[in-house]
Design a protein around this motif. Sequence first.
Motif, PDB file in Angstrom:
ATOM      1  N   LEU A  84      46.091  38.225  41.476  1.00  0.00           N
ATOM      2  CA  LEU A  84      46.278  38.675  40.099  1.00  0.00           C
ATOM      3  C   LEU A  84      46.036  37.507  39.156  1.00  0.00           C
ATOM      4  CD1 LEU A  84      49.484  40.926  40.256  1.00  0.00           C
ATOM      5  CD2 LEU A  84      47.182  41.652  39.653  1.00  0.00           C
ATOM      6  N   THR A  85      45.129  37.677  38.208  1.00  0.00           N
ATOM      7  CA  THR A  85      44.865  36.624  37.242  1.00  0.00           C
ATOM      8  C   THR A  85      45.769  36.799  36.026  1.00  0.00           C
ATOM      9  OG1 THR A  85      43.168  37.899  36.073  1.00  0.00           O
ATOM     10  CG2 THR A  85      42.449  36.604  37.994  1.00  0.00           C
ATOM     11  N   ARG A  87      44.779  37.253  33.008  1.00  0.00           N
ATOM     12  CA  ARG A  87      44.256  38.376  32.217  1.00  0.00           C
ATOM     13  C   ARG A  87      44.736  39.698  32.793  1.00  0.00           C
ATOM     14  NH1 ARG A  87      37.934  38.614  30.989  1.00  0.00           N
ATOM     15  NH2 ARG A  87      38.587  36.823  29.703  1.00  0.00           N
ATOM     16  N   ASP A  88      44.754  39.810  34.126  1.00  0.00           N
ATOM     17  CA  ASP A  88      45.220  41.047  34.758  1.00  0.00           C
ATOM     18  C   ASP A  88      46.669  41.340  34.393  1.00  0.00           C
ATOM     19  OD1 ASP A  88      42.777  41.350  36.000  1.00  0.00           O
ATOM     20  OD2 ASP A  88      43.404  40.256  37.799  1.00  0.00           O
ATOM     21  N   SER A  91      47.272  42.373  30.719  1.00  0.00           N
ATOM     22  CA  SER A  91      46.738  43.700  30.378  1.00  0.00           C
ATOM     23  C   SER A  91      47.617  44.839  30.888  1.00  0.00           C
ATOM     24  CB  SER A  91      45.328  43.859  30.947  1.00  0.00           C
ATOM     25  OG  SER A  91      45.361  43.822  32.369  1.00  0.00           O
TER      26      SER A  91
END
Length: 277
Positions: A84-85, A87-88, A91
Amino acid sequence: MFEVKSVNHRYCEVVLRMPRDWTGYEDVLRRKVQQHVKRGRIDVTINREHDESSSGPVLNRSTVMTYLKAADQLKNEYGLSGELTLRDILSIPGIMESKDEAAGAVSAALEDYSEMLETGLEQSLQSLLEMRAREGSFLAADIEQRLNHLETMHAEMVELAPVVVIEYRDKLRHRLNELNDGTFAFDEHKFGMEIAIFADRCNIDEELTRLYSHFEQCRALLKGKGPVGRKLDFLIQEMNRETNTIGSKCNHLTLVGLVLDMKAELEKIREQAANIE
């Protein structure tokens, strides 16, 4: 802060917008609106007041941990790969929330907002009902004036109804006299039967009687109490039906003109009745 707005609708539709941690009170608030309003679309917006120091998004750490644990379980149980980044994570719905929402979520189980919400909504609804009552009185007066106009046209129709047969009789006799070149005898009996058939076919007495009765019922509804919008809709449909029948039966230019004027006036009443509960 409570904001209540209403627009026209055939039925009662309630739309509630409020902070997520208050959605548990939605059914109670919806029923309260339906107790006061029987017709229309009602938009209710409830906002939690906060100052500038409480504004700004904060991280919902418990939600982050829940998603991270779920990602680890997926890897271990199904052999999935990937990470999981940032950004993920950002969001994901609910990861960032305002400070007052975060505080409300923590205290929701400890504090009961039902009384506060119901009291605030009740006060807003009372203001809405007062405004709708004022508007309704103006609409009723306008419809009453249009009913007077309809009754004037109705009276003209009543006077013209017997004239239609007389004019048809005279025109038919005149036409037969023009066509009679002496080769055939004029049959008064058959002539009378033709006039009788025409008189029966174009008779609009029943329609005029029912139409006048609908006028009286409409006035009674406007003077009564309680929701009358749907009943007015039904009466207007019935008046339109009687007017259409008169238009299909009558064979007279002036009567046809009155029918068209009456239908136009009924359409204006229908538009006004759509604003009445």
